[in-house]
Design a protein around this motif. Structure first.
Motif, PDB file in Angstrom:
ATOM      1  N   ALA A   1       0.307   7.509  -3.277  1.00 46.25           N
ATOM      2  CA  ALA A   1       0.757   8.816  -3.731  1.00 46.25           C
ATOM      3  C   ALA A   1       1.591   9.463  -2.640  1.00 46.25           C
ATOM      4  O   ALA A   1       1.433   9.164  -1.455  1.00 46.25           O
ATOM      5  CB  ALA A   1      -0.427   9.705  -4.082  1.00 46.25           C
ATOM      6  N   ALA A   2       2.485  10.345  -3.064  1.00 48.66           N
ATOM      7  CA  ALA A   2       3.290  11.144  -2.140  1.00 48.66           C
ATOM      8  C   ALA A   2       3.275  12.576  -2.655  1.00 48.66           C
ATOM      9  O   ALA A   2       3.351  12.811  -3.862  1.00 48.66           O
ATOM     10  CB  ALA A   2       4.722  10.616  -2.071  1.00 48.66           C
ATOM     11  N   ILE A   3       3.163  13.526  -1.731  1.00 46.23           N
ATOM     12  CA  ILE A   3       3.151  14.945  -2.088  1.00 46.23           C
ATOM     13  C   ILE A   3       4.222  15.648  -1.269  1.00 46.23           C
ATOM     14  O   ILE A   3       4.314  15.450  -0.058  1.00 46.23           O
ATOM     15  CB  ILE A   3       1.764  15.571  -1.807  1.00 46.23           C
ATOM     16  N   VAL A  20       4.517  15.784  -6.935  1.00 49.26           N
ATOM     17  CA  VAL A  20       3.602  14.679  -6.686  1.00 49.26           C
ATOM     18  C   VAL A  20       4.184  13.421  -7.322  1.00 49.26           C
ATOM     19  O   VAL A  20       4.683  13.463  -8.449  1.00 49.26           O
ATOM     20  CB  VAL A  20       2.211  14.964  -7.310  1.00 49.26           C
ATOM     21  N   ALA A  21       4.129  12.328  -6.596  1.00 45.90           N
ATOM     22  CA  ALA A  21       4.516  11.028  -7.128  1.00 45.90           C
ATOM     23  C   ALA A  21       3.327  10.089  -6.934  1.00 45.90           C
ATOM     24  O   ALA A  21       2.644  10.137  -5.909  1.00 45.90           O
ATOM     25  CB  ALA A  21       5.750  10.490  -6.406  1.00 45.90           C
ATOM     26  N   LEU A  22       3.086   9.242  -7.926  1.00 50.99           N
ATOM     27  CA  LEU A  22       1.924   8.367  -7.907  1.00 50.99           C
ATOM     28  C   LEU A  22       2.300   7.010  -8.467  1.00 50.99           C
ATOM     29  O   LEU A  22       3.071   6.925  -9.431  1.00 50.99           O
ATOM     30  CB  LEU A  22       0.812   8.985  -8.771  1.00 50.99           C
ATOM     31  N   CYS A  23       1.760   5.962  -7.868  1.00 47.60           N
ATOM     32  CA  CYS A  23       1.954   4.618  -8.395  1.00 47.60           C
ATOM     33  C   CYS A  23       0.620   3.888  -8.349  1.00 47.60           C
ATOM     34  O   CYS A  23      -0.073   3.907  -7.328  1.00 47.60           O
ATOM     35  CB  CYS A  23       2.998   3.865  -7.568  1.00 47.60           C
ATOM     36  N   VAL A  24       0.255   3.258  -9.464  1.00 49.55           N
ATOM     37  CA  VAL A  24      -0.941   2.429  -9.558  1.00 49.55           C
ATOM     38  C   VAL A  24      -0.484   1.044  -9.980  1.00 49.55           C
ATOM     39  O   VAL A  24       0.304   0.904 -10.920  1.00 49.55           O
ATOM     40  CB  VAL A  24      -1.950   3.011 -10.580  1.00 49.55           C
ATOM     41  N   ALA A  25      -0.979   0.023  -9.264  1.00 51.96           N
ATOM     42  CA  ALA A  25      -0.609  -1.363  -9.568  1.00 51.96           C
ATOM     43  C   ALA A  25      -1.872  -2.202  -9.695  1.00 51.96           C
ATOM     44  O   ALA A  25      -2.830  -2.023  -8.940  1.00 51.96           O
ATOM     45  CB  ALA A  25       0.288  -1.924  -8.478  1.00 51.96           C
ATOM     46  N   ASP A  26      -1.846  -3.120 -10.642  1.00 48.51           N
ATOM     47  CA  ASP A  26      -2.962  -4.035 -10.882  1.00 48.51           C
ATOM     48  C   ASP A  26      -2.408  -5.453 -10.868  1.00 48.51           C
ATOM     49  O   ASP A  26      -1.821  -5.905 -11.843  1.00 48.51           O
ATOM     50  CB  ASP A  26      -3.612  -3.704 -12.230  1.00 48.51           C
ATOM     51  N   ALA A  37       4.284  -4.144  -4.965  1.00 45.05           N
ATOM     52  CA  ALA A  37       4.773  -3.076  -5.851  1.00 45.05           C
ATOM     53  C   ALA A  37       4.696  -1.726  -5.147  1.00 45.05           C
ATOM     54  O   ALA A  37       5.630  -0.917  -5.233  1.00 45.05           O
ATOM     55  CB  ALA A  37       3.966  -3.056  -7.146  1.00 45.05           C
ATOM     56  N   LEU A  38       3.609  -1.481  -4.423  1.00 42.71           N
ATOM     57  CA  LEU A  38       3.464  -0.201  -3.727  1.00 42.71           C
ATOM     58  C   LEU A  38       4.459  -0.058  -2.580  1.00 42.71           C
ATOM     59  O   LEU A  38       4.918   1.050  -2.291  1.00 42.71           O
ATOM     60  CB  LEU A  38       2.044  -0.034  -3.203  1.00 42.71           C
ATOM     61  N   GLU A  39       4.817  -1.155  -1.936  1.00 43.32           N
ATOM     62  CA  GLU A  39       5.841  -1.106  -0.882  1.00 43.32           C
ATOM     63  C   GLU A  39       7.174  -0.638  -1.450  1.00 43.32           C
ATOM     64  O   GLU A  39       7.879   0.156  -0.828  1.00 43.32           O
ATOM     65  CB  GLU A  39       5.979  -2.464  -0.211  1.00 43.32           C
ATOM     66  N   VAL A  40       7.519  -1.113  -2.635  1.00 42.63           N
ATOM     67  CA  VAL A  40       8.766  -0.678  -3.280  1.00 42.63           C
ATOM     68  C   VAL A  40       8.678   0.807  -3.611  1.00 42.63           C
ATOM     69  O   VAL A  40       9.605   1.572  -3.344  1.00 42.63           O
ATOM     70  CB  VAL A  40       9.058  -1.518  -4.544  1.00 42.63           C
ATOM     71  N   PHE A  41       7.572   1.240  -4.183  1.00 45.45           N
ATOM     72  CA  PHE A  41       7.371   2.649  -4.511  1.00 45.45           C
ATOM     73  C   PHE A  41       7.508   3.519  -3.263  1.00 45.45           C
ATOM     74  O   PHE A  41       8.153   4.564  -3.286  1.00 45.45           O
ATOM     75  CB  PHE A  41       5.987   2.839  -5.151  1.00 45.45           C
ATOM     76  N   ALA A  42       6.905   3.102  -2.152  1.00 41.78           N
ATOM     77  CA  ALA A  42       6.888   3.896  -0.923  1.00 41.78           C
ATOM     78  C   ALA A  42       8.285   4.095  -0.326  1.00 41.78           C
ATOM     79  O   ALA A  42       8.502   5.056   0.409  1.00 41.78           O
ATOM     80  CB  ALA A  42       5.973   3.245   0.106  1.00 41.78           C
ATOM     81  N   GLN A  43       9.232   3.250  -0.659  1.00 41.48           N
ATOM     82  CA  GLN A  43      10.597   3.389  -0.144  1.00 41.48           C
ATOM     83  C   GLN A  43      11.276   4.650  -0.662  1.00 41.48           C
ATOM     84  O   GLN A  43      12.118   5.220   0.021  1.00 41.48           O
ATOM     85  CB  GLN A  43      11.427   2.152  -0.505  1.00 41.48           C
ATOM     86  N   ALA A  44      10.948   5.077  -1.878  1.00 40.97           N
ATOM     87  CA  ALA A  44      11.551   6.282  -2.467  1.00 40.97           C
ATOM     88  C   ALA A  44      10.631   6.818  -3.558  1.00 40.97           C
ATOM     89  O   ALA A  44      10.941   6.721  -4.744  1.00 40.97           O
ATOM     90  CB  ALA A  44      12.933   5.966  -3.036  1.00 40.97           C
ATOM     91  N   PRO A  45       9.489   7.407  -3.178  1.00 39.68           N
ATOM     92  CA  PRO A  45       8.519   7.814  -4.196  1.00 39.68           C
ATOM     93  C   PRO A  45       9.032   8.868  -5.175  1.00 39.68           C
ATOM     94  O   PRO A  45       8.538   8.948  -6.293  1.00 39.68           O
ATOM     95  CB  PRO A  45       7.337   8.335  -3.382  1.00 39.68           C
ATOM     96  N   PHE A  46      10.030   9.657  -4.781  1.00 35.20           N
ATOM     97  CA  PHE A  46      10.573  10.672  -5.685  1.00 35.20           C
ATOM     98  C   PHE A  46      11.918  10.248  -6.267  1.00 35.20           C
ATOM     99  O   PHE A  46      12.628  11.043  -6.856  1.00 35.20           O
ATOM    100  CB  PHE A  46      10.693  12.019  -4.962  1.00 35.20           C
TER     101      PHE A  46
END
Length: 147
Positions: free
Chosen positions: A8-10, A15-21, A36-45
């Motif tokens: 998550a990023a605030i 707020v941006a959130l990513c859940v991966a399974d 998947a979370l590494e990709v999200f963390a590059q630009a969470p918004f």
């Protein structure tokens, strides 16, 4: 190792959130969800469709994952989402309960063109996002008991 992961990023009210399974269990499933979370963390918004496409490329050759990403820019804003696979998301309040749409597919294995959805959240809503590790028949009233 667990194949379920989240980030998550605030930023102020945003707020941006990513859940991966990751598919299956163990280290290979964990590698897929963490990728998947590494990709999200590059630009969470950033652009959610672009994030899903980049995650798909990043997971090629890995086990694959179900991925849901949400962006909520403040209490009065719509919730933007892109969800592929069986990660479930709902916007729950004492007034209403709205499901976030998801596409069929597996990030890293086979997806259609990702779509972004916009959902108007009910007043005083919270987002509940979970993998298939949580029983699918939970009720919004159980969330109210926790609050």
């Amino acid at each position: 190792a667990c194949g379920d992961a989240w980030a998550a990023a605030i930023d102020g009210e945003r707020v941006a959130l990513c859940v991966a399974d990751g598919l299956g269990h163990g280290p290979e499933a964990a590698r897929a969800s963490e990728a998947a979370l590494e990709v999200f963390a590059q630009a969470p918004f950033g652009d959610l469709v672009g994030m899903a496409e980049r995650a798909h490329r990043a997971l090629l050759g890995l086990r694959g994952a179900a991925v849901c990403a949400l962006r909520w820019d403040g209490p009065a804003a719509t919730v933007q989402s892109t969800s592929i696979g069986n990660v479930a998301a709902r916007l729950v309040s004492g007034v209403a309960d709205r499901s976030v749409p998801a596409q069929h597919g597996t990030v890293g294995l086979q997806i259609r063109k990702p779509q972004e959805a916009a959902i108007q959240p009910p007043d005083h809503a919270i987002a509940v996002v979970h993998t298939d590790g949580i029983e699918g028949r939970w009720h919004a009233r159980s969330i109210h008991a926790l609050l």
